[in-house]
Design an enzyme around this catalytic site. Sequence first.
Site, PDB file in Angstrom:
ATOM      1  N   GLN A 212      -8.897   4.545 -19.163  1.00 24.88           N
ATOM      2  CA  GLN A 212      -9.273   5.957 -18.740  1.00 24.88           C
ATOM      3  C   GLN A 212      -8.239   6.907 -19.810  1.00 24.88           C
ATOM      4  O   GLN A 212      -8.782   7.986 -20.030  1.00 24.88           O
ATOM      5  CB  GLN A 212      -8.766   6.161 -17.610  1.00 24.88           C
ATOM      6  CG  GLN A 212     -10.056   5.582 -16.300  1.00 24.88           C
ATOM      7  CD  GLN A 212      -9.654   4.182 -15.677  1.00 24.88           C
ATOM      8  OE1 GLN A 212      -8.849   3.416 -16.451  1.00 24.88           O
ATOM      9  NE2 GLN A 212      -9.849   4.174 -14.507  1.00 24.88           N
ATOM     10  N   ASP A 253      -4.274   9.992  -6.053  1.00 28.40           N
ATOM     11  CA  ASP A 253      -5.537   9.642  -5.293  1.00 28.40           C
ATOM     12  C   ASP A 253      -5.163   9.598  -3.667  1.00 28.40           C
ATOM     13  O   ASP A 253      -6.154   9.892  -2.986  1.00 28.40           O
ATOM     14  CB  ASP A 253      -5.901   8.400  -5.668  1.00 28.40           C
ATOM     15  CG  ASP A 253      -6.506   8.191  -7.042  1.00 28.40           C
ATOM     16  OD1 ASP A 253      -7.854   8.411  -7.177  1.00 28.40           O
ATOM     17  OD2 ASP A 253      -5.894   8.152  -7.976  1.00 28.40           O
TER      18      ASP A 253
END
Length: 378
Positions: A212, A253
């Site tokens: 990513q 997260d």
Amino acid sequence: MAERHEVPEPGAAAPVVPSLKWADPPEGPAVVLLDQTRLPAEETELVCADVPQLVRAVRTLAVRGAPLLGIAGAYGVALAAARGDDVTAAAEELAHARPTAVNLGYGVRRAAGAHRAAVDAGAGPEAAAAAALAEARAVHVEDAEASERMARHGLALLEELRPGGGHRILTHCNTGALVSGGEGTALAVVLAAHRRGALRRLWVDETRPLLQGARLTAYEAGRAGMPYTVLADGAAGSLFAAGEVDAVLIGADRIAADGSVANKVGSYPLAVLARHHGVPFVVVAPLSTVDPGTERGADIVVEQRPGSEVTEFAGRLPVAPAGAPAYNPAFDVTPAELVTAIVTEAGVVSPVDRDGLAELCSTSRWSTSRSGNGMMAE
């Protein structure tokens, strides 16, 4: 259904394809995503016409990043309502699509609550669906506004920690416009520094196993004209040892009530390196990522991804012997004592501890708009 768009040349303006949008009839109702699994090679829109398609997009990481997952979850509830599907069942399916990112359940809960309130007030199906969609759009707008405020707070903190500019910042995973209704979380701070002429170098961890960083953060940094360099995750230690890192900026997260931070696997080792070398380790995340219902970092459910993501490259080329077992957690947890500061839209927590985090949350608008005490049960 997918539609392909030509990728702009490096240095061009940001791509016109948004990370997520709502499509009204006659094209919709649908949630339209920029398929992040196809980046950086091509910008492809993925049209999710029902909740199972959206859930599949979440699980395959076509749509990803904590804030954007919250937005996607809210629009998913609106999609179920617009289609006349079972909204309660759809909300449960969406909220459990990935277990670690608390924002997903937050967005689902917001839209589902608006739908339920409309039904309880006597609204018909169309009016209740409209209420869910309005709430989803509110979540989207609020995230964009939060992104702008986090960038301001984060830049002020960065210049306090390292006065004089010329910042060399190390980041991990992807935290820009691809994960947000605005310009992102940690990468929004980097972008603010770049616009001020204060960014000397952005070090981009490749971020194993799905890259990513190399695929997405480098893609965004190049669009913005930032000076950046991609490095193998295992090379970060040599950068610290050489004195080439002024600060580490990452997203999150889920943030537990004690200040522990769950982020893309590989974040915790960076925090250990940063502490050893005396480098600030800063987490940038909206308050919707704080989960007061999770008391400690040890209580955070860490998603386990398929081993094939480690043993194969791009799902095609084997890089390990056939049948080799693989350990592939999607996230790791960094304890609060290794975090220099948490930057939110409401301000900065430093030092990071339970009391400071609770005080920030209790004095924000967020605390009065959030229902329940955390994410839906998992």
